[in-house]
Design a protein around this motif. Structure first.
Motif, PDB file in Angstrom:
ATOM      1  N   PRO A 221      47.104  57.281  29.457  1.00 13.03           N
ATOM      2  CA  PRO A 221      48.401  57.718  28.940  1.00 13.03           C
ATOM      3  C   PRO A 221      49.034  56.603  28.101  1.00 13.03           C
ATOM      4  O   PRO A 221      48.965  55.423  28.466  1.00 13.03           O
ATOM      5  N   ALA A 222      49.638  56.966  26.970  1.00 10.30           N
ATOM      6  CA  ALA A 222      50.174  55.975  26.035  1.00 10.30           C
ATOM      7  C   ALA A 222      51.187  55.052  26.703  1.00 10.30           C
ATOM      8  O   ALA A 222      51.170  53.830  26.484  1.00 10.30           O
ATOM      9  N   ASP A 223      52.070  55.625  27.529  1.00  9.44           N
ATOM     10  CA  ASP A 223      53.099  54.797  28.167  1.00  9.44           C
ATOM     11  C   ASP A 223      52.495  53.794  29.152  1.00  9.44           C
ATOM     12  O   ASP A 223      52.926  52.643  29.239  1.00  9.44           O
ATOM     13  N   VAL A 224      51.452  54.223  29.866  1.00  7.72           N
ATOM     14  CA  VAL A 224      50.794  53.348  30.836  1.00  7.72           C
ATOM     15  C   VAL A 224      50.002  52.250  30.123  1.00  7.72           C
ATOM     16  O   VAL A 224      50.049  51.074  30.519  1.00  7.72           O
ATOM     17  N   ALA A 225      49.279  52.619  29.064  1.00  8.16           N
ATOM     18  CA  ALA A 225      48.479  51.646  28.324  1.00  8.16           C
ATOM     19  C   ALA A 225      49.354  50.554  27.727  1.00  8.16           C
ATOM     20  O   ALA A 225      48.951  49.392  27.646  1.00  8.16           O
ATOM     21  N   GLN A 226      50.568  50.921  27.316  1.00  7.67           N
ATOM     22  CA  GLN A 226      51.482  49.939  26.730  1.00  7.67           C
ATOM     23  C   GLN A 226      52.057  48.997  27.784  1.00  7.67           C
ATOM     24  O   GLN A 226      52.140  47.786  27.565  1.00  7.67           O
ATOM     25  N   LYS A 227      52.446  49.548  28.920  1.00  4.04           N
ATOM     26  CA  LYS A 227      53.086  48.733  29.959  1.00  4.04           C
ATOM     27  C   LYS A 227      52.073  47.978  30.820  1.00  4.04           C
ATOM     28  O   LYS A 227      52.363  46.899  31.341  1.00  4.04           O
ATOM     29  N   TYR A 228      50.865  48.536  30.973  1.00  3.96           N
ATOM     30  CA  TYR A 228      49.861  47.934  31.859  1.00  3.96           C
ATOM     31  C   TYR A 228      48.515  47.825  31.137  1.00  3.96           C
ATOM     32  O   TYR A 228      47.570  48.554  31.439  1.00  3.96           O
ATOM     33  N   PRO A 229      48.422  46.929  30.158  1.00  6.94           N
ATOM     34  CA  PRO A 229      47.144  46.787  29.436  1.00  6.94           C
ATOM     35  C   PRO A 229      46.048  46.256  30.355  1.00  6.94           C
ATOM     36  O   PRO A 229      46.327  45.527  31.312  1.00  6.94           O
ATOM     37  N   VAL A 230      44.810  46.630  30.080  1.00  3.15           N
ATOM     38  CA  VAL A 230      43.663  46.120  30.846  1.00  3.15           C
ATOM     39  C   VAL A 230      42.760  45.326  29.921  1.00  3.15           C
ATOM     40  O   VAL A 230      42.668  45.607  28.719  1.00  3.15           O
ATOM     41  N   ALA A 231      42.102  44.335  30.485  1.00  2.00           N
ATOM     42  CA  ALA A 231      41.221  43.465  29.691  1.00  2.00           C
ATOM     43  C   ALA A 231      40.023  44.254  29.186  1.00  2.00           C
ATOM     44  O   ALA A 231      39.382  44.986  29.945  1.00  2.00           O
ATOM     45  N   LYS A 232      39.745  44.102  27.917  1.00  2.00           N
ATOM     46  CA  LYS A 232      38.618  44.795  27.307  1.00  2.00           C
ATOM     47  C   LYS A 232      37.957  43.873  26.297  1.00  2.00           C
ATOM     48  O   LYS A 232      38.643  43.116  25.594  1.00  2.00           O
ATOM     49  N   ILE A 233      36.643  43.910  26.229  1.00  2.00           N
ATOM     50  CA  ILE A 233      35.913  43.055  25.293  1.00  2.00           C
ATOM     51  C   ILE A 233      36.155  43.554  23.871  1.00  2.00           C
ATOM     52  O   ILE A 233      35.885  44.709  23.545  1.00  2.00           O
ATOM     53  N   GLN A 234      36.668  42.671  23.030  1.00  2.00           N
ATOM     54  CA  GLN A 234      36.949  43.024  21.636  1.00  2.00           C
ATOM     55  C   GLN A 234      35.780  42.670  20.728  1.00  2.00           C
ATOM     56  O   GLN A 234      35.465  43.404  19.793  1.00  2.00           O
ATOM     57  N   ASP A 235      35.147  41.533  21.009  1.00  2.00           N
ATOM     58  CA  ASP A 235      34.014  41.074  20.207  1.00  2.00           C
ATOM     59  C   ASP A 235      32.818  40.900  21.150  1.00  2.00           C
ATOM     60  O   ASP A 235      32.782  39.955  21.944  1.00  2.00           O
ATOM     61  N   VAL A 236      31.864  41.806  21.054  1.00  2.00           N
ATOM     62  CA  VAL A 236      30.742  41.792  22.012  1.00  2.00           C
ATOM     63  C   VAL A 236      29.859  40.558  21.856  1.00  2.00           C
ATOM     64  O   VAL A 236      29.088  40.241  22.770  1.00  2.00           O
ATOM     65  N   TYR A 237      29.961  39.885  20.717  1.00  2.00           N
ATOM     66  CA  TYR A 237      29.113  38.701  20.505  1.00  2.00           C
ATOM     67  C   TYR A 237      29.782  37.410  20.959  1.00  2.00           C
ATOM     68  O   TYR A 237      29.151  36.352  20.950  1.00  2.00           O
ATOM     69  N   HIS A 238      31.041  37.497  21.335  1.00  2.00           N
ATOM     70  CA  HIS A 238      31.759  36.291  21.756  1.00  2.00           C
ATOM     71  C   HIS A 238      32.642  36.609  22.961  1.00  2.00           C
ATOM     72  O   HIS A 238      33.821  36.906  22.824  1.00  2.00           O
ATOM     73  N   PHE A 239      32.047  36.591  24.127  1.00  2.00           N
ATOM     74  CA  PHE A 239      32.816  36.719  25.363  1.00  2.00           C
ATOM     75  C   PHE A 239      32.062  35.967  26.454  1.00  2.00           C
ATOM     76  O   PHE A 239      30.846  35.740  26.355  1.00  2.00           O
ATOM     77  N   GLU A 240      32.775  35.581  27.479  1.00  2.00           N
ATOM     78  CA  GLU A 240      32.178  34.782  28.557  1.00  2.00           C
ATOM     79  C   GLU A 240      31.654  35.693  29.658  1.00  2.00           C
ATOM     80  O   GLU A 240      32.398  36.486  30.233  1.00  2.00           O
ATOM     81  N   LYS A 241      30.378  35.598  29.930  1.00  2.00           N
ATOM     82  CA  LYS A 241      29.787  36.387  31.012  1.00  2.00           C
ATOM     83  C   LYS A 241      30.327  35.917  32.361  1.00  2.00           C
ATOM     84  O   LYS A 241      30.680  34.744  32.530  1.00  2.00           O
ATOM     85  N   TYR A 242      30.356  36.843  33.307  1.00  2.00           N
ATOM     86  CA  TYR A 242      30.813  36.497  34.647  1.00  2.00           C
ATOM     87  C   TYR A 242      29.759  35.653  35.344  1.00  2.00           C
ATOM     88  O   TYR A 242      28.613  36.089  35.527  1.00  2.00           O
ATOM     89  N   ASN A 243      30.129  34.457  35.722  1.00  2.00           N
ATOM     90  CA  ASN A 243      29.148  33.572  36.346  1.00  2.00           C
ATOM     91  C   ASN A 243      29.845  32.451  37.116  1.00  2.00           C
ATOM     92  O   ASN A 243      29.808  31.288  36.722  1.00  2.00           O
ATOM     93  N   PRO A 244      30.506  32.785  38.237  1.00  2.00           N
ATOM     94  CA  PRO A 244      31.165  31.730  39.024  1.00  2.00           C
ATOM     95  C   PRO A 244      30.130  30.719  39.510  1.00  2.00           C
ATOM     96  O   PRO A 244      29.032  31.086  39.918  1.00  2.00           O
ATOM     97  N   ALA A 245      30.482  29.452  39.416  1.00  2.00           N
ATOM     98  CA  ALA A 245      29.532  28.390  39.757  1.00  2.00           C
ATOM     99  C   ALA A 245      29.182  28.412  41.238  1.00  2.00           C
ATOM    100  O   ALA A 245      30.057  28.395  42.097  1.00  2.00           O
ATOM    101  N   LEU A 246      27.893  28.468  41.517  1.00  2.00           N
ATOM    102  CA  LEU A 246      27.406  28.458  42.898  1.00  2.00           C
ATOM    103  C   LEU A 246      26.436  27.297  43.070  1.00  2.00           C
ATOM    104  O   LEU A 246      25.613  27.026  42.195  1.00  2.00           O
TER     105      LEU A 246
END
Length: 419
Positions: A276-301
């Motif tokens: 819903p437009a009102d929800v998307a504006q007030k509560y944005p969610v993280a989304k990959i914008q550039d598939v060639y430049h993002f950090e993969k999930y990899n917590p140090a173990l």
């Protein structure tokens, strides 16, 4: 239930060996596509899925047996031709259920786990849903029911059809000549798992690729566009149980927050990603914008934590093998209590892999859960009958697991510095 459990007693070790083979092959070839943390998460997801399926924790709205009885115009014998027809019918149904899962919000939750890995390897093939409680698959088998394909044929062909989808989850096999026009190959499926804009929502076929060619969803892998894997809203966890319900959680939140009643209902049946437009504006969610430049999930173990996580996985594999091989002997409700331990154990050690501060509490809960049954029954679901003294070994493992979970949790800050 028991028949499927017996099949899995053979299939699980076979898949595990093939996953390890791919890892060592990749190391040998200088292209390791199977990181340990990703592999452990994928295999643990597979364990939760097969546990759910073997225990029958699903609601089938319409069974194929009912369709066959009500709609069948013919009654035919189970010849090889009938098995071939059943295989094609299953694949046709698989194409459409797969496509629907990608196209509508309400069904994506059942499939997101399969695409959640940011790698592409045999292990990620085992990332299968536990959130698919209501099954509608049989609806797409109406043509087979009309033709009179016996239910017992579908029951045999279905597991074979499922297992045949394992092999093409790999980056180590290139294009396969004329087969590219007939069957789903690794090249086709790399496109399907990719989040590149050119590749999104393509190649839904499960065994045969001609469905995609006929219905306009085919995309060839292009050498100049290297596939990037995962989902556009990254899951950011190794915990498969959390992943299974992430999208559903977002839908529930969005429906609750939406101001319009129409949007509260509409969101479930809109195309994937619609909010819903009102929800998307007030509560944005993280989304990959550039598939060639993002950090993969990899917590140090640390190496120690990775080794311990792998040990946890092996213990679960042994316990699952015991469960599937002794379903009748354990009986109900014992098999469901046993299944509860499997889910709790997966949740606990993947929380530790995520480096969550409360991971130790989940491991203590797992230990308390198991100790309750050991104390009240004097055994762990008749395990000592198979191996005398096994209950003491199991109790020792629980104690060790609790201690190491607390140890690794308390050393969290030090691990961050080391990594």
């Amino acid at each position: 239930m028991e028949a499927y459990g017996q099949i899995l007693l053979i299939a699980m070790p076979a898949f595990f060996v093939l996953v390890l083979f791919e890892k060592f092959w990749g190391i040998w070839k200088g292209k390791d596509t199977v990181p340990m943390n990703d592999m452990i998460s994928s295999l643990s997801s597979g364990m939760t899925n097969v546990t759910k399926d073997v225990l029958g924790l699903s609601l089938v709205v319409i069974s194929y047996g009912w369709l066959s009885e009500k709609l069948g115009f013919f009654h035919i014998e189970a010849t090889w031709v009938v098995y071939a027809i059943a295989f094609f019918a299953l694949d046709f149904a698989g194409y459409w259920t797969h496509r629907i899962a990608h196209e509508y919000n309400i069904f994506w939750n059942n499939h997101i786990i399969h695409h959640s890995s940011e790698e592409f390897n045999l292990a990620c093939a085992l990332r299968q849903s536990i959130s698919q409680i209501v099954k509608i698959f049989a609806v797409f088998l109406v043509p087979a029911a009309f033709l009179g394909v016996p239910p017992e044929v579908i029951a045999i062909v279905a597991p074979l059809h499922l297992f045949a989808q394992f092999w093409y989850h790999t980056q180590h096999i290139g294009k396969m000549g004329f087969l590219e026009k007939i069957i789903v190959t690794p090249s086709h499926h790399r496109v399907h798992h990719a989040i590149n804009p050119e590749y999104l929502d393509k190649n839904y076929g499960q065994i045969f690729i001609f469905w995609d060619r006929w219905f306009g969803t085919f995309q060839e892998e292009v050498p100049e566009i290297p596939a990037v894997y995962g989902v556009t809203r990254p899951v950011r966890t190794w915990n498969p149980i959390k992943i299974n319900f992430q999208h559903l959680g977002l839908l529930i939140q969005d429906a609750w927050r939406a101001e319009k009643w129409g949007d509260k209902l509409k969101i479930w049946f809109m195309p994937l990603g619609w909010r819903p437009a009102d929800v998307a504006q007030k509560y944005p969610v993280a989304k990959i914008q550039d598939v060639y430049h993002f950090e993969k999930y990899n917590p140090a173990l640390s190496k120690g934590m990775l080794v311990w996580s792998f040990v946890q996985l092996m213990v679960l594999l042994l316990l699952l093998s015991y469960l599937f091989g002794n379903l009748a002997a354990i009986g109900t409700p014992g098999i469901f209590y046993f299944g509860g331990y499997i889910f709790l154990s997966v949740y606990a050690f993947t929380e530790l892999m995520d480096r969550n501060s409360n991971a130790w509490a989940w491991d203590l809960l797992k230990a308390a859960y198991a100790v309750y049954f050991i104390v009240t029954t004097g055994d762990w679901f008749e395990l000592s009958k198979l191996l005398p003294g096994a209950v003491y070994i199991f109790a020792g493992y629980l104690l060790t697991s609790a201690f190491l979970s607390i140890w690794f949790s308390l050393r969290k800050e030090k691990l961050q510095l080391v990594s």
